[in-house]
Design an enzyme around this catalytic site. Structure first.
Site, PDB file in Angstrom:
ATOM      1  N   GLU A 138      43.718  -1.121  97.336  1.00 51.37           N
ATOM      2  CA  GLU A 138      44.973  -1.749  97.734  1.00 51.37           C
ATOM      3  C   GLU A 138      45.542  -2.579  96.595  1.00 51.37           C
ATOM      4  OE1 GLU A 138      46.908  -5.132 100.705  1.00 51.37           O
ATOM      5  OE2 GLU A 138      44.769  -4.675 100.841  1.00 51.37           O
ATOM      6  N   ASP A 204      37.319 -18.384  92.605  1.00 49.40           N
ATOM      7  CA  ASP A 204      38.593 -18.984  92.209  1.00 49.40           C
ATOM      8  C   ASP A 204      38.394 -20.489  92.044  1.00 49.40           C
ATOM      9  OD1 ASP A 204      41.210 -19.692  91.780  1.00 49.40           O
ATOM     10  OD2 ASP A 204      41.910 -19.194  93.796  1.00 49.40           O
ATOM     11  N   ASP A 206      40.519 -23.951  90.874  1.00 43.96           N
ATOM     12  CA  ASP A 206      41.881 -24.428  90.685  1.00 43.96           C
ATOM     13  C   ASP A 206      41.857 -25.939  90.477  1.00 43.96           C
ATOM     14  OD1 ASP A 206      44.609 -25.241  91.068  1.00 43.96           O
ATOM     15  OD2 ASP A 206      44.975 -23.343  92.088  1.00 43.96           O
TER      16      ASP A 206
END
Length: 515
Positions: A138, A204, A206
């Site tokens: 995808e 991830d 951040d």
């Protein structure tokens, strides 16, 4: 004066109506309410981009890629260009420095001249002949009108490249490999056989998650000082993934503004279900609770070897980058946060009196005061072992990686692709070498505008000009993006080498026979 990147973004212009898309179950929904939690949305605070409505065109199937050892980029298609995608050469010679990084002409030139399509395809396909690893993958596009499309899929890498050049998305995200073509989800929505079956294990990090401890910047803003939180996080995470789990094929990628992503690409990882992913996430997750929840670290003793090793890696960073660089307890209010993490009330009262008597005392001194007063017997009830453990927890709270753990836990989570352009800063999402992570400077990462200017300014060496048989030089090789693409190319070559294992090769052949 440290560099800084601010959260300012270009203003919105010429907005168009959001297109309608569907969720995982095939139900219609608008861009605003579609599975935002499953897409990396670092640019959510950036302003809307100029609208550029793309039109659908029919694209023919093109030739497969050449051998992966070739240095050439994807060869140009023999098919005529689609009407909605004029040759990128039409954009050449523009003054890119005055243009927005997400301007359609900038995006057209970037995707046409600089994006490493060949190696990107091989990375996701795990070979040079298209397999279901790519065909059932995808992709999600953030379009020029800020609409979001999902469940895009392509039979070949060349078709993927053509569609990106047609749509000129401001970015695209990568999702899982499904049991069938994601485009067929409507026909299969009532079938239990349609589900995600594989994806890289992702992490991830951040800097907005450090806002309660970094004193130099906040929100989308960063500088060299607070970037050190990302540096220490990569050092801790990379060694844990390699030594504790035996993972080999890990690539770290700069997010383009204020963070970093890790893609663990080993085959044994890609097929893990959500339960196994949650187990790995639980192993590396140490900090709990939000910014205002008080104590975030509460570990059992004796410490796990991973935690002990992490403390060893982080202790110098705590002294230099936290105590000296951030000075996190400079004010009385900040000092109270430190006292709240210490275990003895009597010791806290003594520290508070000392600091009130010497206003402006630096955090390095306040940290040293803890042991100094403890040794004087300021508190008769103080347990020195408990104090040591509390100090270890404080070091971890101020240095240990702060992960967006849902990115790791969910197989169906989408994450921004390497080498796309951050629409706010214009910087390319380039790989970070974990062996030299301390040398990585986010402010030295090239912007798309500077890269296009480098191509226009490039001149071939005289010996190559005279040599008619000289191999053509790809545009990206003429720019400061070259070392990053070379790093990615080497990473992909190592991954493909391991995928050539006879058992893996047999799986590939079986997949290619499917109709």
């Amino acid at each position: 004066m440290p560099h800084s990147i601010t959260g300012d973004a270009p203003s919105s212009s010429n907005p168009v109506k959001d297109e309608v898309m569907e969720d995982d179950a095939g139900n219609p929904s608008t861009t605003q309410d579609t599975a935002a939690e499953d897409v990396d949305m670092e640019e959510a605070e950036d302003a809307k981009k100029p609208a550029a409505q793309a039109t659908k065109t029919e694209v023919k199937l093109e030739e497969l890629f050449d051998d992966f050892d070739s240095d050439d980029d994807i060869p140009p298609s023999s098919a005529p260009p689609a009407p909605s995608s004029p040759p990128a050469a039409q954009a050449f010679g523009l003054d890119y420095s005055s243009m927005s990084p997400s301007d359609p002409e900038v995006m057209r030139s970037f995707y046409h001249r600089l994006f490493p399509w060949r190696y990107h395809f091989q990375w996701l396909n795990h070979g040079v002949i298209p397999t279901n690893d790519f065909k059932h993958r995808e992709f999600s596009f953030r379009l020029q009108n800020d609409a979001l499309t999902r469940f895009e899929a392509y039979a070949t890498g060349d078709l993927f490249r053509k569609d990106v050049l047609r749509l000129l998305p401001t970015r695209f995200d990568i999702g899982p490999v499904y049991s069938a073509n994601p485009r067929d989800r409507k026909m299969l929505k009532n079938s239990p056989t349609f589900h995600p079956v594989a994806k890289e294990l992702c992490f991830d990090i951040d800097l907005t998650d450090y806002d309660d401890i970094r004193t130099c910047c906040d929100k989308a803003n960063i500088c060299n000082k607070c970037w050190q939180f990302i540096t220490m996080s990569i050092k801790v995470m990379d060694v844990a993934l390699r030594e504790d789990f035996g993972f080999k094929h890990i690539i770290w990628v700069y997010s383009g503004r204020r963070g970093a992503h890790a893609w663990v690409c080993d085959k044994k990882v890609r097929t893990m279900d959500d339960q196994k992913r949650r187990a790995i996430a639980g192993y590396v997750e140490v900090l709990r609770g939000g910014a205002q929840s008080g104590k975030k670290v509460d570990l059992r003793r004796p410490l796990h070897p991973h935690i002990s090793r992490s403390l060893e890696i982080l202790k110098s960073h705590f002294q230099e980058d936290v105590l000296e660089g951030q000075d996190p307890w400079a004010t009385d209010e900040q000092a109270e946060k430190l006292l709240a993490l210490l275990p003895d009330r009597t010791l806290n009262d003594s520290l508070r009196r000392k600091w009130n008597a010497a206003p402006g005392r630096a955090s390095t001194s306040k940290w040293a005061d803890i042991d100094a007063l403890a040794k004087t017997g300021a508190s008769k009830s103080l347990d020195t072992r408990t104090l040591l453990e509390a100090k270890q927890d404080i070091v971890l709270e101020y240095t240990y990686p702060r992960l967006d753990i849902n990115v790791t836990k969910k197989l169906n989570h989408l994450l921004k692709s390497p080498f796309v352009v951050h629409p706010g800063t214009g910087r390319v999402c380039v790989p970070i070498d974990p062996k030299h992570v301390e040398d990585f400077d986010p402010f030295s990462v090239p912007t798309v505008q500077s890269l296009l200017a480098e191509i226009d300014a490039w001149k071939a060496p005289e010996d190559e000009v005279k040599d008619e048989n000289a191999k053509p030089i790809a545009d990206w090789e003429k720019t400061s993006l070259k070392p990053y693409i070379d790093q990615f190319k080497g990473f992909v070559a190592g991954l493909l080498k391991d995928e050539r294992d006879p058992r893996v090769k047999r799986e590939r052949e079986e997949e290619s026979m499917e109709f």
